[in-house]
Design a protein around this motif. Sequence first.
Motif: not given
Length: 300
Positions: A92, A133-139, A164-165, A167-168
Amino acid sequence: MHTSDLVVETTALTKRYRGGQLAVDSLDLKVRRGEIYGLVGPNGAGKTTTLRMLVGLIRPTAGTALVAGHKPGAPAGLRRIGAVIENPAFYTYLSGRDNLRVVAHYGGIAETAVDTALEEVDLLPAAKGGYGSYSLGMKQRLGVAAALIKEPELLILDEPTNGLDPQGMVEMRGLIKSLGTAGRTVLVSSHLLSEMQKICDRFGVIQNGRLIAEDELADARQAGLLIRGNPAGRVRVALERVAGAKAIAVRDGAFMVNADHVQAAEIHRALVRAGVEITELRPAERSLEEVFLEITGGRQ
């Protein structure tokens, strides 16, 4: 089909855990070179256990498997495989780029591959940012990038859209479709049937550790002909003359006829002769969810 056309091939692959739990039961799976293959099934069906066996994380109780031309876990095979099993884990306190540098270092891979992988998953602009700091989609996408840095022949993704949401999910769907190009093979698992329907070339349905349907899903989705026209009463009479009353149902204001495309021309002529104003006549398809429920008998 020649063995060389298959990137994954299992025969009676079985995993029984201590205590007697049968997680995977005599699984025969064949994934062709260059395709996006979806392993579809409800949670607990045996998808993750199957993928863990394919990459050598756990050993099967019985059966055999060849993955990228080698037994699961063999170093020569692992060099040709990139995988994200369950949730990707990174430091992290490091940036996305530095996390991939660590992966590259331990894998003996040149650092030049890091930015190439980041660019392929559209994370290059965020590469300097901290992973925490990444969103779940970025991870999730960073996990895919880690699997890509050795330019694998086979990419294995376990529930990549999980959590994911909307958009993700759209972004991950587009990424997976783009990854399945240039001869690369993708094996992806999910319980989200509607998402898999938009991604994969071919499906296998797994339930209670068994592959209960494969290949025929495309044909099974065919649901006859969908017809709309005016007046509706005249449409029904004409259809009954051609196909019989038992072959006709009404859904959402449209006539669903149990007939194939060969009969479409005959039906069209009958409607015209009957003076019907035809507004729609096309092959109808059921959703993958409907097919899945039919195959499994409604059992989740």
